[in-house]
Design an enzyme around this catalytic site. Sequence first.
Site, PDB file in Angstrom:
ATOM      1  CD1 TRP A 322      -2.995   1.450   0.900  1.00 16.46           C
ATOM      2  CD2 TRP A 322      -1.373   2.446   2.055  1.00 16.46           C
ATOM      3  NE1 TRP A 322      -3.433   2.709   1.231  1.00 16.46           N
ATOM      4  CE2 TRP A 322      -2.456   3.347   1.940  1.00 16.46           C
ATOM      5  CE3 TRP A 322      -0.236   2.864   2.748  1.00 16.46           C
ATOM      6  CZ2 TRP A 322      -2.446   4.624   2.496  1.00 16.46           C
ATOM      7  CZ3 TRP A 322      -0.205   4.143   3.302  1.00 16.46           C
ATOM      8  CH2 TRP A 322      -1.301   5.005   3.172  1.00 16.46           C
ATOM      9  CG  HIS A 323       3.369   2.328   3.304  1.00 17.01           C
ATOM     10  ND1 HIS A 323       2.661   1.343   3.953  1.00 17.01           N
ATOM     11  CD2 HIS A 323       3.416   3.377   4.163  1.00 17.01           C
ATOM     12  CE1 HIS A 323       2.307   1.782   5.146  1.00 17.01           C
ATOM     13  NE2 HIS A 323       2.739   3.002   5.303  1.00 17.01           N
ATOM     14  N   GLY A 324       3.742   1.838  -1.368  1.00 19.54           N
ATOM     15  CA  GLY A 324       4.402   2.207  -2.611  1.00 19.54           C
ATOM     16  C   GLY A 324       4.606   1.029  -3.535  1.00 19.54           C
ATOM     17  CG  PHE A 481       3.068   6.479   0.601  1.00 16.52           C
ATOM     18  CD1 PHE A 481       3.999   6.000  -0.297  1.00 16.52           C
ATOM     19  CD2 PHE A 481       3.498   6.846   1.870  1.00 16.52           C
ATOM     20  CE1 PHE A 481       5.334   5.863   0.050  1.00 16.52           C
ATOM     21  CE2 PHE A 481       4.823   6.708   2.237  1.00 16.52           C
ATOM     22  CZ  PHE A 481       5.740   6.213   1.331  1.00 16.52           C
TER      23      PHE A 481
END
Length: 481
Positions: A322-324, A481
Site C-alpha cells: 500500500w505504501h508504494g 502514497f
Amino acid sequence: MLFNSFQFLLFFAVSWSLFLVLRGTPRKIFLLIASYYFYMCWNTKYIVVIWGITLIDFAAGLLIEKSRIGTTRRFFLGLSLFCNIGLLVVFKYLNFFNTSLTEIVHFFGGQQDLPIFRILLPVGLSFHTFQAMSYTIDVYKKKAPAEKNILDYALYVAFFPQMVAGPIERPRQLLPQFHHEPVLRSDRIKSGITLATWGLFKKMVIADSLSGFVNLVYASPRSYSGVELLLATLSFAIQIYCDFSGYSDIALGIARMMGYELRLNFAQPYFSRSIGEFWHRWHISLSTWFRDYLYIPLGGNRVRTFRLYFNLLATFLLSGLWHGANWTFVVWGGLHGMFLICSHLTAEFRGKVRTALRLDRYPKALESLQLLFTFILVTIAWVPFRASDIRSAWYILTHFYPFGGMSSMVLAAAGIPRANTPFLLGFVTVMFLVEWWIQHPHKAPNLWQSFSFRICCYYGCLYSIIFFGVFGHTDFIYFQF
C-alpha cells in the site's frame, strides 16, 4: 499546496474567515469548493478521479442499503471495491507489475518487455480510496447507514485537511459531523492553533532539517562510512515520524479550528515496548483499517497457529505494498510481519529469561530495554523503506560496521551548518520530552500550569519555526502514497 507554505497560509486564512461567516448549506458548499481547489493545486485534471470515486460510492451505498437480496448487495459492494482498487492498480501499480513480470521473463531467458506507461500518480490516492472503501464496506455490514445527502458525502471524501495524507476516517466518525453545524468554541480554536503549530515545528524545524542529510547519504550509500550510514538511518527514523505525525497534527489542528474532530493518528509510537504496541500507536487509522477490513476477515487470531502467522504476514505484506509500488516497501512490511511472528514464537522463552534474570524486580530497567529493542527493530525496518532498491538497503544494513569517521563537511553539504547542529539536537530532545509528557500528563512539570510559562513555550515554538524552519517546497513524505 503544502501545509508548510505561505500559499496555504493565505488559502486557509481566507477560507477560514469565510467559513466563520457562512452558515448551513452555503457553508458546506463553500467548504467543498475550497477542498476541491486545495486538491486541484496539485493537478487540476485529477479532480475527475475524486468526483468519480464520490459518485460511484455514494450510489453504491444507497443501492446496497436499498437491496434486500444478498447477491445484489454483494454485487454493488463488489462494483464499488472494483472501481476503487482498479484506480489504485492503474495509477499506482500497473507499471510496478509490468516491470516485475518483465524481470521474471528475462530471468527465465525470455526477451519480451511489457510496456511502461507514463502515468502520474494522483496525490493521496491511496488515502481517499481506502476511506471510500471503508464507507461501502460498513454500509454493507450495516455498521453505518447509507448517506442520503450527496453534499455531506462529497465532504467526507474531499475534506481538505485530511484528504491528501489522512488520517483515514470512518463514516461513523466523520460523516455525522457534517450533518449539523460545527460547534466553534474559543478553547477548541486555541487548541487547534496549538496543535497545528506543534505539527509545523516537527515538520519544518526537525523533519525538513534532517531530510537533506538523509537524502544525501541514501542517494549514494557506498560513498559514506558506517557511522554516517547509521546516523542517516537514525535521522530518517526521526524524520519520518516528525514529517508524518507533523502532518497529522496540522490536519487535526486546522479541522478543530473549523469545529470538526479527526481521529488521532499517532500516539507517541517510539515509546512502544513491542512491535505490536508500535502498530497500535503508529499510523493508527491505517493499521486499524487493515485490522478491521483484512486481518479480521482472514480469521484474525481466532485460528490455528500456522494460519495466524499467515494472516499476520499477509496483512503486513499488503500494508507494505500500500505504501508504494516498490519491492522495498514489501520487504519493510514483511519485516514487521516477521517481527510479530517471532514475538509470538519467543513469548514463552522471553518469559523464562525475565524470570531467570529477575528482571521483573526492576520494571523501569525492563521497560527501558524493551523500548530500546523495539526502537532498534523499527529503525532497521526503516532502511528498506527509505532505500531506493533492495541492493542499497542490504548494503546499508551490512555496512554500519566498521564505523569509520564522520566528516562535518557531510552535514554542511546536506544543509546543516555546524553552528546549527546543537540547536537541532536540542529540538529533537525537546520534541521527545514533550511527546513523553503528552503520554504521561501527570508527570508534566507544575510550571506548565503557569499561563506565562505556556505563552513563553508557544512563542519559543513559533520563533523556532521562523528562525530554524526550512521554508520552500518541501513535500510531506506520505504524499507519494
